[in-house]
Design a protein around this motif. Structure first.
Motif, short mmCIF file in Angstrom:
data_model
loop_
_atom_site.label_atom_id
_atom_site.label_comp_id
_atom_site.label_asym_id
_atom_site.label_seq_id
_atom_site.Cartn_x
_atom_site.Cartn_y
_atom_site.Cartn_z
N GLY A 127 -3.88 -5.89 7.93
CA GLY A 127 -3.40 -4.72 8.98
C GLY A 127 -1.94 -4.38 8.62
N GLU A 128 -1.07 -5.25 7.91
CA GLU A 128 0.38 -4.84 7.69
C GLU A 128 0.54 -3.85 6.65
OE1 GLU A 128 2.38 -9.03 9.29
OE2 GLU A 128 2.36 -8.66 7.30
N ILE A 129 -0.15 -4.05 5.66
CA ILE A 129 -0.15 -3.15 4.36
C ILE A 129 -0.50 -1.66 4.96
CG2 ILE A 129 -1.00 -2.44 2.01
CD1 ILE A 129 0.90 -4.73 1.99
N ALA A 130 -1.76 -1.71 5.65
CA ALA A 130 -2.20 -0.46 5.99
C ALA A 130 -0.99 0.27 6.85
CB ALA A 130 -3.25 -0.59 7.04
N GLU A 131 -0.27 -0.45 7.70
CA GLU A 131 0.70 -0.01 8.77
C GLU A 131 1.81 0.56 7.78
OE1 GLU A 131 3.60 -1.08 12.42
OE2 GLU A 131 2.18 -2.65 11.65
N LEU A 132 2.27 -0.01 6.61
CA LEU A 132 3.13 0.27 5.95
C LEU A 132 2.84 1.60 4.96
CD1 LEU A 132 4.38 -3.25 4.76
CD2 LEU A 132 5.54 -1.66 6.29
N THR A 133 1.74 1.42 4.69
CA THR A 133 1.20 2.74 3.67
C THR A 133 1.22 4.03 4.65
OG1 THR A 133 -0.25 1.04 2.49
CG2 THR A 133 -0.81 3.84 2.56
N HIS A 134 0.91 3.92 6.12
CA HIS A 134 1.01 5.10 6.86
C HIS A 134 2.68 5.58 6.96
CE1 HIS A 134 -2.89 3.81 8.97
NE2 HIS A 134 -3.02 4.42 8.02
N ILE A 135 3.42 4.84 6.80
CA ILE A 135 4.98 4.87 6.84
C ILE A 135 5.53 5.58 5.72
CG2 ILE A 135 7.23 3.80 7.18
CD1 ILE A 135 5.91 1.79 9.07
N ALA A 136 5.03 4.98 4.39
CA ALA A 136 5.50 5.47 3.09
C ALA A 136 4.93 6.49 2.71
CB ALA A 136 5.67 4.17 2.19
N ASN A 137 3.51 6.60 2.86
CA ASN A 137 2.69 7.70 2.34
C ASN A 137 2.80 7.81 0.85
OD1 ASN A 137 0.96 9.91 2.36
ND2 ASN A 137 2.74 11.48 2.77
N PRO A 138 2.64 6.94 0.17
CA PRO A 138 2.99 6.99 -1.17
C PRO A 138 2.06 7.94 -2.19
CG PRO A 138 1.57 5.11 -0.84
CD PRO A 138 1.95 5.77 0.29
N THR A 139 2.60 8.38 -3.29
CA THR A 139 1.78 9.28 -4.06
C THR A 139 1.18 8.50 -5.28
OG1 THR A 139 3.78 9.67 -5.24
CG2 THR A 139 3.16 11.41 -3.68
N ILE A 140 1.90 7.27 -5.64
CA ILE A 140 1.22 6.32 -6.41
C ILE A 140 1.35 5.00 -5.87
CG2 ILE A 140 1.68 4.86 -8.69
CD1 ILE A 140 3.13 7.53 -9.64
N GLY A 141 0.03 4.43 -6.03
CA GLY A 141 -0.10 3.11 -5.36
C GLY A 141 -0.32 2.06 -6.47
N LEU A 142 0.54 0.94 -6.53
CA LEU A 142 0.49 0.15 -7.71
C LEU A 142 0.10 -1.37 -6.98
CD1 LEU A 142 0.99 -1.37 -10.47
CD2 LEU A 142 3.25 -1.37 -9.86
N ILE A 143 -1.01 -2.05 -7.30
CA ILE A 143 -1.20 -3.33 -7.13
C ILE A 143 -1.19 -4.39 -8.48
CG2 ILE A 143 -2.73 -5.12 -5.77
CD1 ILE A 143 -3.83 -2.55 -4.36
N THR A 144 -0.32 -5.24 -8.25
CA THR A 144 0.18 -6.08 -9.43
C THR A 144 -0.99 -7.31 -9.71
OG1 THR A 144 1.75 -7.28 -8.51
CG2 THR A 144 2.38 -5.23 -9.98
N ASN A 145 -1.43 -7.89 -8.51
CA ASN A 145 -2.16 -9.03 -8.68
C ASN A 145 -2.71 -9.47 -7.15
OD1 ASN A 145 -2.78 -11.57 -10.03
ND2 ASN A 145 -0.83 -12.52 -9.11
N VAL A 146 -3.71 -10.39 -7.71
CA VAL A 146 -4.19 -10.79 -6.31
C VAL A 146 -4.32 -12.41 -6.47
CG1 VAL A 146 -6.27 -11.17 -5.07
CG2 VAL A 146 -5.64 -8.97 -5.40
#
Length: 316
Positions: free
Chosen positions: A27-46
């Motif tokens: 839930g924390e990434i979802a909340e931060l995404t709403h705040i930042a509204n990114p045009t590019i979303g990068l995920i480097t690793n799991v």
């Protein structure tokens, strides 16, 4: 609060912003995404960081992919092709424009020439930081660079100026190298540690030319019921890499597990983490052990405070 602080520092003079999103639970990434509204979303690793809080690698992947689920449909996702877990999970959350990168495949593929050099689009580029894991991170940055300038310049011409080595500034305890007297080299990775980053750092240690390779390792935190297993796996890696000496500063069960995993090494010393002045004692024992030409890695979760040992050793 890091994301809001970063955004509030932006001004009309800024064309781009790199906003790091961290999480310790769903839930924390979802909340931060709403705040930042990114045009590019990068995920480097799991990986397994925070598995003690989220419970499984699958849950970690889903929590990271909240970025994809919540960002605008006209945004662009940039993903690490080499991480199968990430690619499989991302497909469940995102059907929009995607650009991938990797050392094994992807839209932007790099080939590691050696620990210091990567070839991308026919151009040999010096790595800002050595090692396989840092090559992957550099590719991620190059992928963003490519997406931003996709229509304006060819890939080869885009990367050509990067042949001149980049200079970077990192916080203390992250990829810091100290060259001491008697050709002793300290690799300071004390800022934090998880299973994957610990293994990457150990591989970088043995790739660093020197007389002997010594690891000073501490507890990896927030691993939950996987903690003992993962610490034993780190010990296995130390053994398999034939590290010349292992110093352990960890909680009792984790220290025991790491030592068991590394059984067979010529030298293993486990420090009593609860004793008074343990950092000074560890530094003293290490200094007595070191020889000219040694290469020494320090790595642990931040709360272990291995940085105190580094400070003693480099300032002796």
């Amino acid at each position: 609060i890091g994301v809001p602080k970063t955004l509030l520092r932006l001004s009309s003079n800024d064309r781009y912003a790199v906003v790091e999103m961290a999480m310790r639970r769903s839930g924390e990434i979802a909340e931060l995404t709403h705040i930042a509204n990114p045009t590019i979303g990068l995920i480097t690793n799991v990986g397994t960081a925070h598995i003690g809080r989220l419970g499984s690698v699958e849950a970690i992947a889903e929590a990271k992919c909240e970025l994809l689920a919540e960002m605008s449909s006209n945004s662009i996702a940039i993903l690490n092709y080499d991480n199968r877990r990430l690619m499989e999970t991302a497909a469940k959350f995102w059907s929009g424009e995607t650009f991938t990168y990797g050392l094994q495949g992807g839209d932007l593929q790099g080939k590691l020439i050696d620990s210091q050099t990567i070839n991308v689009a026919g151009v040999d580029l010096p790595l800002p930081l050595p090692g396989l894991h840092n090559a992957s991170n550099y590719l991620a940055a190059l992928a963003v660079f490519k997406v931003i300038h996709a229509q304006s310049i060819s890939t080869k011409n885009l990367f050509q100026p990067l042949i001149n080595n980049l200079s970077i500034e990192l916080p203390e305890g992250r990829a810091k190298r100290y060259n001491l007297d008697n050709d002793i080299v300290i690799l300071d990775e004390t800022y934090n540690a998880g299973l994957e980053s610990m293994i990457a750092a150990l591989n970088l240690l043995v790739e660093t030319p020197g007389k002997r390779h010594v690891a000073v390792l501490g507890t990896m935190k927030e691993l939950g019921d996987k903690s003992v297993l993962f610490h034993q796996q780190v010990g296995n890696v130390v053994r398999d890499l034939k590290i010349d000496g292992l110093f352990i500063l960890a909680d009792f069960e984790e220290a025991q597990a790491m030592a068991i995993g590394a059984a067979g090494l010529q030298f293993i010393e486990v420090e009593n983490i609860s004793s008074n002045d343990v950092h000074q004692k560890l530094a003293t024992h290490l200094q007595e052990f070191l020889q000219p030409g040694d290469r020494v890695l320090f790595k642990a979760s931040h709360s272990v405070e291995l940085n105190k040992v580094v400070e003693i050793v480099i300032n002796k």
